[in-house]
Design an enzyme around this catalytic site. Structure first.
Site, PDB file in Angstrom:
ATOM      1  N   GLU A  95       0.263 -14.866   3.031  1.00  0.00           N
ATOM      2  CA  GLU A  95       0.224 -15.403   4.387  1.00  0.00           C
ATOM      3  C   GLU A  95      -1.182 -15.110   4.915  1.00  0.00           C
ATOM      4  OE1 GLU A  95       3.072 -13.850   7.218  1.00  0.00           O
ATOM      5  OE2 GLU A  95       2.220 -15.131   8.770  1.00  0.00           O
ATOM      6  N   LYS A 119      -0.309  -5.023   6.204  1.00  0.00           N
ATOM      7  CA  LYS A 119      -1.410  -5.718   6.877  1.00  0.00           C
ATOM      8  C   LYS A 119      -1.443  -5.393   8.369  1.00  0.00           C
ATOM      9  CE  LYS A 119      -0.501  -9.676   4.655  1.00  0.00           C
ATOM     10  NZ  LYS A 119      -0.500 -11.112   4.330  1.00  0.00           N
ATOM     11  N   ARG A 172       6.902  -3.143  -5.412  1.00  0.00           N
ATOM     12  CA  ARG A 172       5.562  -3.269  -4.857  1.00  0.00           C
ATOM     13  C   ARG A 172       4.723  -2.051  -5.226  1.00  0.00           C
ATOM     14  NH1 ARG A 172       4.276  -4.137   0.417  1.00  0.00           N
ATOM     15  NH2 ARG A 172       5.803  -5.752   0.564  1.00  0.00           N
TER      16      ARG A 172
HETATM   17  P1  ATP Z   1       2.238  -6.808   4.111  1.00  0.00           P
HETATM   18  O1  ATP Z   1       3.612  -6.261   3.859  1.00  0.00           O
HETATM   19  O2  ATP Z   1       1.126  -5.948   3.589  1.00  0.00           O
HETATM   20  O3  ATP Z   1       1.992  -7.279   5.486  1.00  0.00           O
HETATM   21  P2  ATP Z   1       3.063  -9.198   2.811  1.00  0.00           P
HETATM   22  O4  ATP Z   1       3.847  -8.841   1.623  1.00  0.00           O
HETATM   23  O5  ATP Z   1       3.793  -9.716   3.965  1.00  0.00           O
HETATM   24  O6  ATP Z   1       2.090  -8.038   3.162  1.00  0.00           O
HETATM   25  P3  ATP Z   1       1.995 -11.629   1.874  1.00  0.00           P
HETATM   26  O7  ATP Z   1       0.727 -12.256   2.265  1.00  0.00           O
HETATM   27  O8  ATP Z   1       3.257 -12.293   2.261  1.00  0.00           O
HETATM   28  O9  ATP Z   1       1.920 -10.205   2.447  1.00  0.00           O
HETATM   29  O10 ATP Z   1       2.014 -11.284   0.332  1.00  0.00           O
HETATM   30  C1  ATP Z   1       1.663 -12.196  -0.657  1.00  0.00           C
HETATM   31  C2  ATP Z   1       2.247 -11.754  -1.969  1.00  0.00           C
HETATM   32  O11 ATP Z   1       1.783 -10.464  -2.322  1.00  0.00           O
HETATM   33  C3  ATP Z   1       3.747 -11.677  -1.916  1.00  0.00           C
HETATM   34  O12 ATP Z   1       4.272 -12.341  -3.049  1.00  0.00           O
HETATM   35  C4  ATP Z   1       4.044 -10.218  -1.945  1.00  0.00           C
HETATM   36  O13 ATP Z   1       5.246  -9.965  -2.609  1.00  0.00           O
HETATM   37  C5  ATP Z   1       2.848  -9.635  -2.695  1.00  0.00           C
HETATM   38  N1  ATP Z   1       2.590  -8.261  -2.266  1.00  0.00           N
HETATM   39  C6  ATP Z   1       2.344  -7.828  -1.022  1.00  0.00           C
HETATM   40  N2  ATP Z   1       2.199  -6.491  -0.993  1.00  0.00           N
HETATM   41  C7  ATP Z   1       2.340  -6.060  -2.269  1.00  0.00           C
HETATM   42  C8  ATP Z   1       2.304  -4.774  -2.901  1.00  0.00           C
HETATM   43  N3  ATP Z   1       2.080  -3.659  -2.215  1.00  0.00           N
HETATM   44  N4  ATP Z   1       2.492  -4.717  -4.232  1.00  0.00           N
HETATM   45  C9  ATP Z   1       2.703  -5.832  -4.944  1.00  0.00           C
HETATM   46  N5  ATP Z   1       2.762  -7.065  -4.419  1.00  0.00           N
HETATM   47  C10 ATP Z   1       2.584  -7.194  -3.092  1.00  0.00           C
HETATM   48 MG    MG Z   2       4.979 -11.633   3.671  1.00  0.00          MG
END
Ligand code: ATP
Ligand code: MG
Length: 555
Positions: free
Chosen positions: A34, A269, A259
């Site tokens: 995102e 984020k 994760r």
């Molecule tokens: P955050 O929780 O940090 O705000 P998010 O998961 O909402 O991040 P996205 O931009 O939706 O952020 O993530 C994009 C992709 O990255 C998704 O497929 C998510 O599963 C993966 N992702 C995010 N954080 C991690 C992590 N700590 N380890 C592995 N994959 C991750």
């Molecule tokens: Mg997300």
């Protein structure tokens, strides 16, 4: 990305099976960020996994912006994400924006209404939460649940036209308010949001929710293996429901993995943005941030990050990785890549009183002690040098073998020097160290007369280049559970950065430019900072110290 062995993991095994059984002809994966912030090291794990699998099995890898939430998203983030994915070596075949599918998504929502599987609900967000029930109690049905198809079609259309305010109405799936899986209790599919979207501008004032949008995005793109993190496990039945009831031609499957969590690191984020907004760091790319841009600015290499991500592997079990493990791979990677030089971070002058005044000689010193092929360079040497303050003690502690009155050390690549005395200022602080050298002891001369117990580095004073050093410690002091409810700002390390003014030998760094990396003997690996370096002054970020107590298992 084929320069490292891809470790086996359960998702890779599923793909192998699917290809062998013919269930899948060509693997298609995606990374769906995102654009509401910069990417972090956790995202790197996902990028490397998804693009690595596509590459290994000669499939396809999409970079898809999951931009369904206009209020928080921005083109600045879109640009930074592209740059970071590229830098990591993730090669996308196609780049897509979920917002380009809004028309299809709207049509699919209308289809669900027509099938009697979705309804417009007037409950307020609070009421919806209340009606949803809990893990132990079933939910309650909305009084709007039994609206007719015609009424729902009319209201949904009017939602789209902007007749209602934010939060006044939502479109919900008609599923099961008593389901043990709370996700299935009439989830919201569309909400009203009168915000300008970075891509579609003001075309829409209703936006699809993640649970509705994501499976459709995957299906539209023909994704075969949709890989996400564990917290979406409960959402999988809903994912499958959306694909089926929206009558999508391609049927993607969702797989969940743990994760990446790291010690001394926050990764959400929202929290990273807070650090930026509250100016605790100097931007998303502050070298102390776990963002890809922060790690890049700090001097980490994409190769080291990829090796790290491969080493930690992919599993179903949540765990916390020691952040020093990433440093281990950085050190391994830089060992042969970064040429050596001498730099003094906390300078004090050493005057060699028996060395002829006005004379300078050039000493030949190797560029990389680990790799002869990198050759040698000429380093100026004269009567006045800078050495590290800590390499002199007027009254030595036990087992101190460096300079103190009467003791002799080797100057790296140069001569033995014996400390004679020191000069102090009126406050009693040592401002200059004095010593004498022995011309017989020149490095490489084969001198065997006597031995010294320590070698120290130095920089010739007249030719030394004044530079700034920035040393970093973890930004977060303790290992905190990201969701423990604790305010992570209370755990910020007040000493996460130290700024020092020192000197570097001039030859080695003559044409140094931003992102060039060096091994400063005894002090660590350093890179030229992109933000604070000017034409007048180089600023060096310490990437990692040379040594660590951290031990890799099985290495
Ligand atoms: P955050 O929780 O940090 O705000 P998010 O998961 O909402 O991040 P996205 O931009 O939706 O952020 O993530 C994009 C992709 O990255 C998704 O497929 C998510 O599963 C993966 N992702 C995010 N954080 C991690 C992590 N700590 N380890 C592995 N994959 C991750
Ligand atoms: Mg997300």
């Amino acid at each position: 990305m084929s320069d490292e062995n891809i470790k086996s993991n359960f998702i890779r095994n599923i793909i192998i099976e699917d290809l062998e059984s013919g269930k899948c002809k060509k693997v298609v994966t995606r990374f769906p960020p995102e654009p509401n912030g910069y990417l972090h090291i956790g995202h790197a794990k996902s990028i490397i996994l998804n693009s690595g699998l596509a590459e290994e099995f000669k499939g396809k890898f999409n970079l898809r912006f999951d931009d369904t939430n206009p209020a928080k998203e921005d083109t600045e983030y879109v640009e930074s994400i592209k740059e970071d994915v590229k830098w990591l070596g993730g090669k996308w075949d196609d780049i897509f924006f979920a917002s380009n599918y809004f028309d299809t998504m709207y049509e699919k929502a209308v289809l669900l209404i027509k099938k009697g599987l979705a309804y417009v609900c007037d409950l307020s967000p609070e009421q919806i939460r209340e009606y949803r029930g809990t893990l132990t109690e079933p939910g309650k049905e909305s009084p709007y649940r039994n609206r007719t198809v015609e009424e729902n079609l009319d209201l949904f259309e009017r939602m789209r036209k902007g007749e209602f305010k934010d939060g006044e109405k939502v479109l919900r799936a008609k599923m099961d308010m008593a389901s043990p899986n709370i996700t299935m209790r009439d989830p919201i599919l569309y909400r009203i949001d009168h915000a300008e979207h970075h891509n579609t501008k003001n075309k829409w004032c209703i936006y699809p929710m993640y649970d509705f949008a994501h499976p459709l995005e995957d299906a539209i793109e023909g994704i075969t293996h949709s890989i996400c993190t564990l917290e979406f496990e409960d959402h999988r039945p809903l994912y499958d429901w959306v694909v089926k009831e929206c009558e999508m031609e391609n049927v993607p499957r969702q797989y969940e993995f743990a994760r990446l969590n790291m010690t001394n690191t926050v990764m959400s984020k929202r929290k990273l943005k807070q650090l930026v907004d509250e100016k605790i760091v100097d931007g998303w790319d502050d070298p102390r941030m776990p963002t890809i841009s922060g790690l890049r600015r700090k001097g980490y290499t994409p190769e080291a990050i990829r090796k790290f991500c491969n080493e930690i592997g992919v599993s179903k079990a949540n765990s916390i990785v020691d952040s020093q493990m990433l440093d281990y791979f950085v050190r391994e990677d830089l060992q042969l890549k970064a040429p050596a030089a001498m730099a003094v971070m906390r300078p004090i002058k050493l005057v060699i009183t028996n060395y002829p005044e006005g004379q300078t000689e050039m000493l030949e010193i190797e560029n990389n002690a680990n790799d002869e092929s990198q050759g040698k360079r000429l380093v100026p040497f004269s009567r006045e040098l800078y050495i590290e303050k800590e390499d002199f003690m007027e009254v030595p502690v036990k087992k101190y073998f460096r300079l103190f009155p009467g003791n002799e050390v080797r100057l790296k690549g140069g001569y033995f020097v014996k400390c004679t005395d020191c000069v102090k200022n009126e406050k009693g602080e040592v401002v200059e160290v004095h010593g004498t050298y022995d011309p017989e002891t020149k490095s490489g001369s084969g001198f065997k007369g006597r031995k010294v117990k320590a070698t120290i580095h130095w920089v010739e004073a007249k030719t030394a280049k004044a530079v700034e050093f920035r040393l970093f410690e973890p930004l977060i002091l303790d290992d905190i559970e990201e969701n423990a409810g604790k305010n992570f700002l209370e755990q910020i390390n007040p000493k996460s950065m130290e700024v020092l003014q020192g000197f570097v030998e001039p030859v080695a760094i003559k044409n140094a430019k931003v992102q060039d990396r060096f091994q400063f003997i005894r002090n660590g690996f350093f890179t030229v900072d992109s933000k604070y370096t000017t034409d007048e002054k180089l600023v060096f970020n310490r990437i990692v110290p040379l040594k660590s107590s951290f031990k890799m298992q099985n290495k």
